[in-house]
Design an enzyme around this catalytic site. Structure first.
Site, PDB file in Angstrom:
ATOM      1  CG  ASN A  42      -7.373   1.640  11.304  1.00 50.43           C
ATOM      2  OD1 ASN A  42      -6.444   1.956  10.735  1.00 50.43           O
ATOM      3  ND2 ASN A  42      -7.629   1.434  12.124  1.00 50.43           N
ATOM      4  CB  THR A  43     -11.036   6.102  12.259  1.00 46.57           C
ATOM      5  OG1 THR A  43      -9.472   5.689  11.758  1.00 46.57           O
ATOM      6  CG2 THR A  43     -11.028   6.374  13.871  1.00 46.57           C
ATOM      7  CE  LYS A  88      -3.618   2.299   2.777  1.00 46.72           C
ATOM      8  NZ  LYS A  88      -4.284   3.018   3.397  1.00 46.72           N
ATOM      9  CB  ALA A 118      -8.730   8.444   3.965  1.00 43.58           C
ATOM     10  N   GLY A 119     -11.700   8.050   5.914  1.00 43.37           N
ATOM     11  CA  GLY A 119     -12.924   8.410   5.834  1.00 43.37           C
ATOM     12  C   GLY A 119     -14.363   8.260   6.045  1.00 43.37           C
ATOM     13  N   GLY A 121      -9.142   9.278   8.899  1.00 40.35           N
ATOM     14  CA  GLY A 121      -9.505   9.246  10.773  1.00 40.35           C
ATOM     15  C   GLY A 121      -9.888  10.412  10.903  1.00 40.35           C
TER      16      GLY A 121
END
Length: 256
Positions: free
Chosen positions: A206-207, A97, A184-185, A158
């Site tokens: 993830n977050t 990645k 992301a997001g 995040g």
């Protein structure tokens, strides 16, 4: 449902998971298994592959999971290529990645250095998954450079704000001939479902999972949302209309 193919490898799950921000490695491992994922990304600096007793390693190294080391922390293409070469040696995989975000505040990818690194890494035989802004022109250039996928952001890393780049993502998905992974997001299962309904091939989360009160349960929720969103896309969503359209006759029976 159809399978996702990246770098010649077949994946049944289209939900990819990140490994940061979890309260413990044990909780991270439980969330990974609950998600049903087959692709887990991990920062090279966070794990020692030579130590079989590494506390993180034992919670992510499963036979059904493809590890996706990332180059987070590098500042330019030269550093990214060097990091990828170290990664291939340590993780025994060509999957990488590519993350080049020198700005520590917003963590936005450097498009010029990302394109340069992708060109070189593809020539070196890497399966390159580059994280980038939602830029349709850049995505086509990366595709031409040999990227295995493109990974445009939905909103900054995040933030959990969801698909703030939706209009651009739709263009990227329409134009791309390689898998599009929204990265992301994504802050809620509904965001993941929306991405799949648009035609995204996968999402990376993830977050939203890691900081949930119950990460394991949230991972299960994302698994179900991802399946539902992809199924809806494959079923072909109905068209929208500006005015009401009755699904059955409203007054016909009064005339009988």
């Amino acid at each position: 449902m159809d399978k996702l193919i990246i770098g010649g490898k077949e994946f049944s799950s289209r939900l990819f998971i990140g490994t940061g921000k979890f309260s413990s490695n044990e909780m991270m491992g439980k969330a990974i298994l609950a998600s049903g994922t087959e692709m887990v990304t991990v920062a090279m600096k966070r794990i020692n592959m030579e130590n079989e007793n590494d506390d993180m390693l034992k919670h992510i190294k499963f036979s059904h999971i493809q590890l996706l080391p990332n180059t987070s922390g590098v500042r330019d293409a030269k550093e990214a290529v060097f990091a990828a070469q170290l990664s291939r040696e340590a993780f025994e995989t060509n999957f990488i990645k590519l993350e080049i975000h020198p700005d520590p505040k917003y963590l936005l990818a450097d498009p010029i250095e990302t394109l340069k690194a992708t060109e070189e890494l593809a020539k070196l035989g890497f399966v390159v998954l580059p994280y980038i802004q939602a830029d349709p022109v850049l995505c086509k250039r990366l595709e031409e450079a040999g990227a295995a996928t493109v990974m445009p952001l939905g909103s900054p890393i995040g933030t959990n704000k969801g698909l703030k780049t939706k209009d651009l993502l739709e263009i990227i998905i329409e134009q791309s001939t390689i898998p599009v992974i929204v990265d992301a997001g994504i802050g809620a299962p509904s965001h993941a479902a929306e991405a799949f309904e648009m035609g995204a091939d996968a999402v990376l989360v993830n977050t939203a999972i890691a900081i949930a009160e119950n990460p394991e349960q949230m991972a299960s929720a994302f698994k179900m949302a991802s399946l539902a969103g992809r199924m809806a896309y494959e079923a072909k969503l109905g068209t929208t209309s500006k005015q009401a359209e009755a699904s059955s006759p409203l007054t016909l029976f009064l005339d009988e």
